[in-house]
Design an enzyme around this catalytic site. Structure first.
Site, PDB file in Angstrom:
ATOM      1  N   CYS A 182       7.645 -38.765 -34.127  1.00  0.00           N
ATOM      2  CA  CYS A 182       7.764 -37.369 -33.691  1.00  0.00           C
ATOM      3  C   CYS A 182       6.583 -37.062 -32.786  1.00  0.00           C
ATOM      4  CB  CYS A 182       7.857 -36.409 -34.875  1.00  0.00           C
ATOM      5  SG  CYS A 182       6.463 -36.465 -36.000  1.00  0.00           S
TER       6      CYS A 182
ATOM      7  N   ARG B 267       6.522 -34.986 -39.277  1.00  0.00           N
ATOM      8  CA  ARG B 267       7.936 -34.651 -39.467  1.00  0.00           C
ATOM      9  C   ARG B 267       8.770 -35.929 -39.538  1.00  0.00           C
ATOM     10  NH1 ARG B 267       9.093 -30.924 -34.515  1.00  0.00           N
ATOM     11  NH2 ARG B 267       7.460 -32.270 -33.699  1.00  0.00           N
TER      12      ARG B 267
END
Lengths: 396, 306
Positions: free
Chosen positions: B256, B261
Site C-alpha cells: 500500500c 493497510r
C-alpha cells in the site's frame, strides 16, 4: 450607563430557560462521537458547566490578578490555587491509572506537557500584556461574550488575527528554539508522589503568603437562591469545581482548553487566504491546544467552547448580569489590540491560561509553571506601566 | 426445571458453535468469544491503535497497549521492531509460550493486522485478530476499561525474523520486470493506483512519483470487509481475489503506501485463504521514490508539475 439595556428579571429568567432549552436540544443534536471516538454531547455538556462555573465565580485570571495588584485582595488568586490543587490530585489519579509507572520515553496520553524555552516565556509574557490591554484572558472573554460584553467580540476577533501572526512566526521560532527545547514532565524525575508533594507544597506556600493579607469578609447572603444564582460564588468554590471538572474532562474527553477551536479557525482562514507557509514545522507533534486545519464542522473543542458561551449566557441572565451595550471606540481598539497579543501569545505557547497554565500544571508539566510565572509577570508589568502612564497624564 | 436447563445448555452449545462458525478462519476470534474468554489467563489481549488517547479512555478489559510507531517499528531506521525489543515488550505484556495473543485496534484493525504480521515474522504462535476490531466491540456496547492491567512477566521466546513473510524492493522489482511469477496486489484506492493522486486525501505526499508497480492488480483493502468491519466469509474473499487473478496458484506480494493497510489484506490472504503471501512494508513510499524502477502511471500526474 449609556446604551445599557436593563432586562427585567422575569424576562431574563424566561430567556435563560430558552437558552437552557437550546443547549439541551443541541446536546441531543450533535453527533455521538468525533473522529477519535470521544463523546461530543459530553464535551458540550462539560463546556456548558465550565461556562456556568466561570461566570458564577468570575474565574477571570486578569480580574483576579488586578484585585490583588490594585487592592491586595487575595481571594481570587486563592481560588486559582484551589483549582490547581484539586485538578492536580484528580489528574494524577487519572494518569496514575493509565500509566502506573512514569515512562522515561512516553508522556501520558494527550496531557498538555509542552516544550520549555524562551519562546514559551515570551509567549506567556505577551499573553499577560494582552490580558491587561484587552481586560481579560481568552477563557474570560468567552464567558463575557455570554454576559454581552462590548469588548469580548473584538478581543476574540483580535485573537484570531493574533493566531495568524503566531503561525507566521512559528517556523522561525521553532527552528531557533522550540525544536530543541526539552519537554519536561516532573514525575519523570520525582515520581508521582514526589512531584505531587512538591507541587502541592509550592501551592501551599503561595497560599500562606497570600493569606497574610486579610481578605475582605464575604458578606452574608440573604437567601440560598441569591447565593447560588445571583451573587458571585466564592473563588475557592469556583476553583474546586474547575479542578473537578478538569479531571472528568481529561478522563472522558481530553484536557481542558479553549483555544484549539479559535486557532483552528484562524489557521483554516489564513491558509485559505494563502497567508501561511506550506508547512508549520513540528507543530502537529506537540500535545497541547494543537490547531489542526478544520476538517469537520463540529470538533470536540468547538462544541466545548460553544457550550461554554451558552452556559455563561444562561448563568448571566439568571443573575441579572447580562448587560449588552454598544462598545466605545476605545473599547473596540483595546479589545482588538489586546486580542492580537492574546492570540499570538497563545499560539506560540501552544495554549492559554486554561490549556497551558491549568491543564499543564494539573499534569505535572514544567511548561504550565513557566507559563504561570511569565503570564502573571506580564500582567503585573503592564499594569505598572499603565498606572505610570495614567499618573503622568494626571489621571491618578 | 430440568427441561429448561437442558434447553439452556443446548442454547449455550449452539451459540458457541455459531460463534465459532461465523468466523472466516481460526486466526480470527469474534467479539463474543473474546468477551467470554477474557478471564482465561492463557488469553492475552493487545490493542494496537493509531489514534492517541483511544486506549486510555476505554479498552477491552485487561488489554495491553502497543504503540505501533515506537513499539512495533524501529524509531530511527525504517524497519520493524528488533527481535529483542519485541520479546521484551511481549514478556512485559504477560505473553507466555503457550498464550493465545488476541490483537485488535481502531481504524479497522489496520495496525493490529500490522502487529499480527510482525509477530508472525518472529514466529509467535497462536496470534489472532479480533474480527471487526475496536469498532465492532464498541458498536456492540461491550465493556470498556480505563484501568491499565499490570501482567505477570511472560516467558515467550521469539525466533529469528522469517524473511519469507516480508517482501523487499528486489522482490517487487523482479515481479514488475516479469523475472518472477509473483503477483502483486495494490490495496490502495483506485485514485492512488491510477496515479490521479500520490497519497490519500489529507495525507502528506511522501512519494515523488504517482502510479503503481507494473503488473499489480488493484483490490482496495475495504473490499475484504463487511459493513460491520469483519472480514467477509472465505468463499466471498476467494471469489473477490480470483476475479483479479489472485487464486493462490502463485506467490503474492501485498503493498500500500507504508505497509499497514496491506497487512490487513495480507492477513486475509494468508490466514483466511492460506495463500503464500509476503507483505511489502516499503510499499509505495519506497518503490515510488526509487530511481530507475518501472512504473505504470495511468493518469500521468507529474510530481510538482503543472
Amino acid at each position: 450607563m449609556d446604551g445599557q439595556v436593563n432586562i427585567p428579571p422575569k424576562t431574563s429568567i424566561a430567556a435563560a430557560l430558552g437558552v437552557a432549552a437550546l443547549f439541551f436540544w443541541l446536546v441531543l443534536q450533535v453527533p455521538e462521537r468525533d473522529a477519535l471516538g470521544r463523546s461530543l454531547p459530553l464535551s458540550l455538556l462539560l463546556g456548558g458547566a465550565f461556562g456556568v462555573l466561570l461566570q458564577r465565580s468570575r474565574f477571570c485570571f486578569y480580574c483576579i490578578a488586578r484585585d490583588y495588584i490594585e487592592r491586595r485582595d487575595p481571594r481570587g488568586l486563592l481560588g486559582i490555587l484551589v483549582a490547581l490543587a484539586v485538578g492536580l490530585l484528580g489528574t494524577y489519579a487519572v494518569i496514575g491509572g493509565w500509566m502506573p509507572v512514569p515512562s522515561p520515553t512516553r508522556l501520558p496520553a494527550e496531557a498538555h506537557i509542552g516544550p520549555v524555552s524562551w519562546v514559551l516565556a515570551l509567549g506567556a509574557l505577551v499573553f499577560g500584556i494582552g490580558m491587561t490591554v484587552s481586560g481579560s484572558c481568552i477563557s474570560a472573554h468567552l464567558y463575557r461574550l455570554g454576559e454581552g460584553s462590548p469588548v469580548a467580540p473584538f478581543a476574540l476577533l483580535g485573537a484570531v488575527a493574533g493566531f495568524a501572526l503566531g503561525f507566521l512566526s512559528w517556523n522561525e521560532l521553532y527552528l531557533r528554539a522550540v525544536q530543541e527545547a526539552p519537554v519536561l514532565w516532573l514525575p519523570r524525575w520525582l515520581g508521582y508522589g514526589g512531584s505531587l508533594a512538591l507541587q502541592l507544597a509550592i501551592l501551599a506556600a503561595l497560599a500562606l503568603l497570600l493569606m497574610r493579607r486579610s481578605a475582605p469578609v464575604e458578606p452574608a447572603s440573604s437567601s440560598l437562591f441569591d447565593s447560588v444564582f445571583r451573587r458571585r460564588w466564592p473563588a475557592y468554590v469556583g476553583g474546586a469545581l474547575v479542578g473537578a471538572l478538569a479531571t472528568v474532562a481529561y478522563l472522558r474527553v481530553g484536557p481542558l482548553g479553549v483555544t484549539a477551536e479559535l486557532g483552528s479557525w484562524s489557521r483554516t482562514a489564513a491558509d485559505g487566504l494563502g497567508l501561511l507557509p506550506k508547512r508549520l514545522e513540528g507543530l502537529d507533534t506537540f500535545a497541547g491546544c494543537a490547531t489542526a486545519l478544520k476538517e469537520t464542522l463540529l470538533s470536540r473543542n468547538g462544541v466545548f467552547v460553544g457550550g461554554l458561551i451558552l452556559g455563561a449566557l444562561a448563568a448571566a441572565l439568571v443573575a441579572g448580569q447580562f448587560k449588552p451595550r454598544l462598545p466605545t471606540v476605545v473599547e473596540a481598539a483595546r479589545g482588538l489590540a489586546g486580542g492580537v497579543l492574546l492570540g499570538w501569545g497563545a499560539m506560540v505557547s501552544l495554549g492559554c491560561t486554561v490549556g497551558v497554565l491549568l491543564s499543564g500544571i494539573f499534569a505535572g508539566a514544567v511548561s504550565g509553571w513557566v507559563f504561570a510565572l511569565f503570564c502573571f509577570g506580564g500582567v503585573w508589568l503592564s499594569s505598572l506601566i499603565l498606572r505610570r502612564m495614567a499618573v503622568a497624564r494626571g489621571l491618578l | 426445571m430440568k427441561f429448561s436447563r437442558v434447553l439452556a445448555a443446548a442454547a449455550a452449545v449452539a451459540t458457541a458453535i455459531v460463534g465459532w462458525g461465523a468466523q472466516a478462519s481460526d486466526a480470527l476470534v469474534s467479539t463474543e468469544w473474546l468477551e467470554k474468554n477474557l478471564k482465561d489467563p492463557k488469553v492475552r489481549v493487545i490493542e494496537v491503535s493509531v489514534n492517541p488517547g483511544v486506549f486510555e479512555r476505554g479498552h477491552v478489559p485487561g488489554a495491553t497497549n502497543f504503540v505501533w510507531h515506537t513499539d512495533l517499528a524501529d524509531p530511527v531506521r525504517r524497519d520493524i521492531v528488533s527481535k529483542d525489543n519485541l520479546e521484551k515488550l511481549l514478556r512485559n505484556a504477560g505473553v507466555n509460550q503457550d498464550s493465545t495473543v488476541v490483537l485488535y485496534g481502531d481504524t479497522n484493525n489496520w495496525f493490529a493486522a500490522w502487529g499480527a504480521w510482525v509477530l508472525d515474522i518472529y514466529g509467535v504462535k497462536n496470534v489472532k485478530l479480533l474480527d471487526g476490531g475496536r469498532k465492532k466491540w464498541e458498536a456492540e456496547k461491550r465493556e470498556l476499561s480505563t484501568q491499565v492491567a499490570t501482567a505477570k512477566p511472560g516467558n515467550v521466546t521469539l525466533a529469528d525474523a522469517n524473511p519469507k513473510l516480508r517482501a523487499r524492493l528486489t522482490d517487487v522489482l523482479a515481479s514488475a520486470e516479469k523475472k518472477s511469477n509473483t503477483k502483486l496486489v495494490d490495496i490502495r484506492s483506485p485514485d492512488e493506483f491510477n496515479g490521479k493522486v500520490i497519497a490519500p486525501a489529507g495525507i502528506q505526499e511522501l512519494a515523488i512519483r504517482a502510479g503503481h508497480v507494473p503488473g499489480a492488480v488493484n483490490v482496495p483493502w475495504g473490499e475484504a470487509v463487511a459493513a460491520d468491519g469483519t472480514f467477509k466469509p472465505a468463499a466471498e474473499l476467494k471469489a473477490l481475489y480470483a476475479a483479479k487473478g489472485i487464486d493462490g496458484s502463485t506467490p503474492v506480494i501485498t503493498y500500500c503506501r507504508i505497509g499497514e493497510r496491506s497487512s490487513h489484506t495480507w492477513f486475509a490472504l494468508v490466514k483466511i485463504l492460506g495463500y503464500d503471501v509476503k507483505n511489502y512494508d516499503g510499499s509505495w513510499t519506497e518503490y515510488g521514490n526509487s530511481v530507475g524502477v518501472p512504473i505504470t502511471n495511468v493518469a500521468g500526474t507529474v510530481w510538482t508539475g503543472k
